[in-house]
Motif scaffolding. Structure first.
Motif, mmCIF file in Angstrom:
data_model
loop_
_atom_site.group_PDB
_atom_site.id
_atom_site.type_symbol
_atom_site.label_atom_id
_atom_site.label_comp_id
_atom_site.label_asym_id
_atom_site.label_seq_id
_atom_site.Cartn_x
_atom_site.Cartn_y
_atom_site.Cartn_z
ATOM 1 N N PRO A 120 0.762 -1.095 -0.057
ATOM 2 C CA PRO A 120 -0.015 0.128 0.041
ATOM 3 C C PRO A 120 0.698 1.221 -0.039
ATOM 4 C CG PRO A 120 -0.786 -1.664 1.421
ATOM 5 C CD PRO A 120 0.352 -2.194 1.011
ATOM 6 N N GLU A 121 1.989 1.470 0.767
ATOM 7 C CA GLU A 121 2.821 2.491 0.883
ATOM 8 C C GLU A 121 3.648 2.536 -0.668
ATOM 9 O OE1 GLU A 121 2.092 1.165 4.911
ATOM 10 O OE2 GLU A 121 2.608 0.056 3.149
ATOM 11 N N ILE A 122 3.964 1.530 -1.192
ATOM 12 C CA ILE A 122 4.585 1.600 -2.500
ATOM 13 C C ILE A 122 3.429 2.262 -3.596
ATOM 14 C CG2 ILE A 122 5.418 0.303 -4.270
ATOM 15 C CD1 ILE A 122 6.647 -1.645 -1.971
ATOM 16 N N ILE A 123 2.636 1.753 -3.444
ATOM 17 C CA ILE A 123 1.550 2.169 -4.431
ATOM 18 C C ILE A 123 1.122 3.609 -4.141
ATOM 19 C CG2 ILE A 123 -0.924 1.985 -5.144
ATOM 20 C CD1 ILE A 123 -0.694 -0.958 -4.930
ATOM 21 N N GLU A 124 1.103 4.043 -3.168
ATOM 22 C CA GLU A 124 0.781 5.667 -2.643
ATOM 23 C C GLU A 124 1.808 6.276 -3.273
ATOM 24 O OE1 GLU A 124 0.369 8.423 1.261
ATOM 25 O OE2 GLU A 124 0.719 6.333 1.560
ATOM 26 N N LEU A 125 3.182 6.048 -3.175
ATOM 27 C CA LEU A 125 4.443 6.833 -3.545
ATOM 28 C C LEU A 125 4.324 6.836 -5.096
ATOM 29 C CD1 LEU A 125 6.850 7.921 -3.152
ATOM 30 C CD2 LEU A 125 8.213 6.127 -2.951
ATOM 31 N N ILE A 126 3.783 5.527 -5.695
ATOM 32 C CA ILE A 126 4.002 5.656 -7.232
ATOM 33 C C ILE A 126 2.823 6.565 -7.662
ATOM 34 C CG2 ILE A 126 3.322 4.172 -9.437
ATOM 35 C CD1 ILE A 126 4.625 1.837 -7.781
ATOM 36 N N GLU A 127 1.821 6.573 -6.960
ATOM 37 C CA GLU A 127 0.547 7.651 -7.286
ATOM 38 C C GLU A 127 0.829 8.958 -7.128
ATOM 39 O OE1 GLU A 127 -3.312 6.276 -8.143
ATOM 40 O OE2 GLU A 127 -1.515 5.588 -9.103
ATOM 41 N N GLN A 128 1.731 9.327 -6.144
ATOM 42 C CA GLN A 128 2.257 10.770 -6.079
ATOM 43 C C GLN A 128 3.045 11.052 -7.167
ATOM 44 O OE1 GLN A 128 4.102 10.587 -2.284
ATOM 45 N NE2 GLN A 128 2.299 10.464 -1.052
ATOM 46 N N LEU A 129 3.858 10.058 -7.833
ATOM 47 C CA LEU A 129 5.030 10.065 -8.618
ATOM 48 C C LEU A 129 4.238 10.616 -10.228
ATOM 49 C CD1 LEU A 129 7.781 7.943 -7.780
ATOM 50 C CD2 LEU A 129 7.923 10.225 -7.958
ATOM 51 N N ILE A 130 3.015 9.740 -10.193
ATOM 52 C CA ILE A 130 2.328 9.910 -11.457
ATOM 53 C C ILE A 130 1.626 11.139 -11.520
ATOM 54 C CG2 ILE A 130 0.075 9.028 -12.685
ATOM 55 C CD1 ILE A 130 1.143 6.159 -11.797
ATOM 56 N N ALA A 131 0.921 11.563 -10.567
ATOM 57 C CA ALA A 131 0.191 12.910 -10.351
ATOM 58 C C ALA A 131 1.290 13.922 -10.616
ATOM 59 C CB ALA A 131 -0.334 12.831 -8.986
ATOM 60 N N ARG A 132 2.538 13.879 -10.162
ATOM 61 C CA ARG A 132 3.532 14.926 -10.429
ATOM 62 C C ARG A 132 4.071 15.035 -11.728
ATOM 63 N NH1 ARG A 132 6.504 17.545 -5.873
ATOM 64 N NH2 ARG A 132 5.059 17.402 -4.168
#
Length: 468
Positions: A120-132
């Protein structure tokens, strides 16, 4: 004197200034648990254990996180070769690692997260990178997600490289990449070749984390977006640590203030590794020397110095440590009360980028002085020297009186084999005496074994023994 550390990022040795006064957060990249640990693996653990102990000895509260990579391509490949589940292989090798580290008195980390427990923490970080705008989902339908290295102008700053000079990232099929240097954050599940247990649900389809994103997510989870020290082997500088720093900072996380890297243990000038076939497994080495002697061998070299492994050098180091033990054994029967303190020269050596070679030299100087004082009998000066030697050994994890050496010596199996050989020899003599109808001799041997705390049971398949 203030602790000074060599920061790999700036390539300068500078004062250690923690983000929070009196507290130090350290994240160390642990092993991928694909096979048994060898001497080269555990050197990193010993080096950063010394750092942790020194910070603690100088008054810091240390949050020490060391991760485990328990899912990746190598684990999947090796488990398929061996015909076992990937998670069974990872669990078995993690137990081997724990035994090896206990055998050389490496303290357990404050916490030891595994990649599979932090999806879950890994997916959250990936989502932040995609959004940025720093990551993208591959358009080839693979379910892969990549970090866009061209989107982050600072990419390459840790190792001072230009993107144009880097080789393509070899962690995924390049067909879905915008740039061959883009690296995988998420790997889509390959249902034809990978077990379903090796896939987790995600917004991009089932799959598993890429190697680099694991550490960024776990460091952030337990140490926050900014922390003091990130450590690992020098071979991890690129691409692993370069990618960790890029993706973390691209997501708005300051990440590590200091980067520390330990050098290799080499054989014939090459990095000790499984792929070279020249690895030396820890249990095998501990058949030759004790765990405390192996640790002394590693600690005696500076963490940034490459060590060319040889059994001759290991044996010589063991002899050197036994000279220290000999002084402690003889002095302990003479000194009365003593006070543990650290000599200024030892403190200065440790504060100078963990200068363990100079620190060990101070220990031997004190031992020589202690031996001179021993010749004169008990004295306050001898008690002071005795206390100093113990205090210095404590900092390096080398105090022979530490209970860890009684429970984690690494020689338990060897000791059992020795006892079995001795008991079996006596049982053979007893059997021969009974066959010769020498009952007195047979009874004497039985009593000798029993008095040693060993119970013997005569069975149809022969005598069996157990500790009573």
């Amino acid at each position: 004197m203030t602790l000074r550390l060599h920061d790999t990022a700036t390539r300068e040795t500078r004062d250690f200034v923690p983000l929070e006064q009196g507290r130090a957060g350290i994240y160390v990249c642990g092993l991928t648990v694909q096979s048994e640990p060898h001497v080269g693996h555990v050197r990193s653990a010993v080096n950063f254990d010394v750092l942790r102990r020194w910070l603690t000895a100088t008054g810091y509260t240390v949050d020490f996180i060391r991760n485990v990579t328990d899912i990746d391509d190598k684990i999947l490949a090796k488990s398929q070769e061996q015909g076992i589940h990937w998670y069974a292989l990872a669990a078995a090798m993690k137990r081997e690692l724990d035994r090896a580290l206990a055998a050389i008195n490496v303290l357990p980390p404050t916490y030891e997260p595994g990649a599979t427990g932090h999806v879950p923490e890994i997916i959250e970080l990936i989502e932040q990178l995609i959004a940025r705008g720093h990551a993208y989902v591959a358009e080839d339908g693979s379910g892969d997600v990549y970090f866009d290295v061209r989107s982050w102008p600072a990419y390459g700053e840790l190792t001072r490289q230009k993107v144009e000079d880097m080789e393509p990232a070899g962690d995924a099929d390049p067909r879905g990449k915008r740039d061959p240097r883009d690296f995988a954050l998420w790997k889509g599940w390959k249902k034809e070749t990978e077990p379903q247990t090796a896939a987790w649900p995600s917004p991009y389809g089932p799959g598993r984390p890429g190697w680099h994103i694991e550490c960024s997510a776990m460091a952030g989870k337990y140490l926050g977006p900014a922390f003091d020290i990130h450590g690992g082997g020098v071979d991890l500088r690129f691409p692993h640590h370069e990618n960790e720093q890029a993706q973390s900072r691209a997501a708005g996380r300051p990440f590590s203030s200091y980067w520390l890297h330990n050098a290799w243990i080499t054989t014939a000038g090459e990095k000790m590794s499984k792929s070279l076939g020249n690895s030396l497994l820890v249990p095998s080495v501990l058949e030759r020397v004790r765990g405390i002697e192996l640790r002394y061998y590693m600690v005696s070299a500076h963490y940034r110095s490459h060590v060319e492994f040889s059994f001759e050098a290991l044996d010589e180091a063991a002899k050197g440590f036994r000279r220290i033990e000999d002084f402690l054994d003889r002095a302990s029967g003479v000194v009365g009360s003593w006070f543990a303190s650290l000599p200024d020269a030892f403190v200065q050596a440790m504060d100078d980028d963990l200068g363990t070679p100079a620190a060990v030299a101070v220990i031997h100087d004190s031992v020589r002085e202690g031996n001179r004082l021993l010749a004169d009998g008990a004295s306050d000066e001898l008690s002071r020297t005795f206390g100093e030697v113990l205090a210095m050994l404590d900092v390096l994890g080398l105090n022979p009186a530490d209970e860890a050496w009684a429970t984690g010596s690494g020689n338990d199996d060897k000791l059992t084999d020795v006892i079995d050989a001795l008991v079996q020899g006596l049982l053979a003599e007893r059997t021969a005496a009974r066959e010769a109808k020498d009952w007195a001799r047979a009874d004497a041997i039985r009593d000798q074994i029993k008095n040693a705390g060993v119970e013997v049971e005569d069975t149809p398949t022969g005598p069996k023994w157990s500790v009573s």
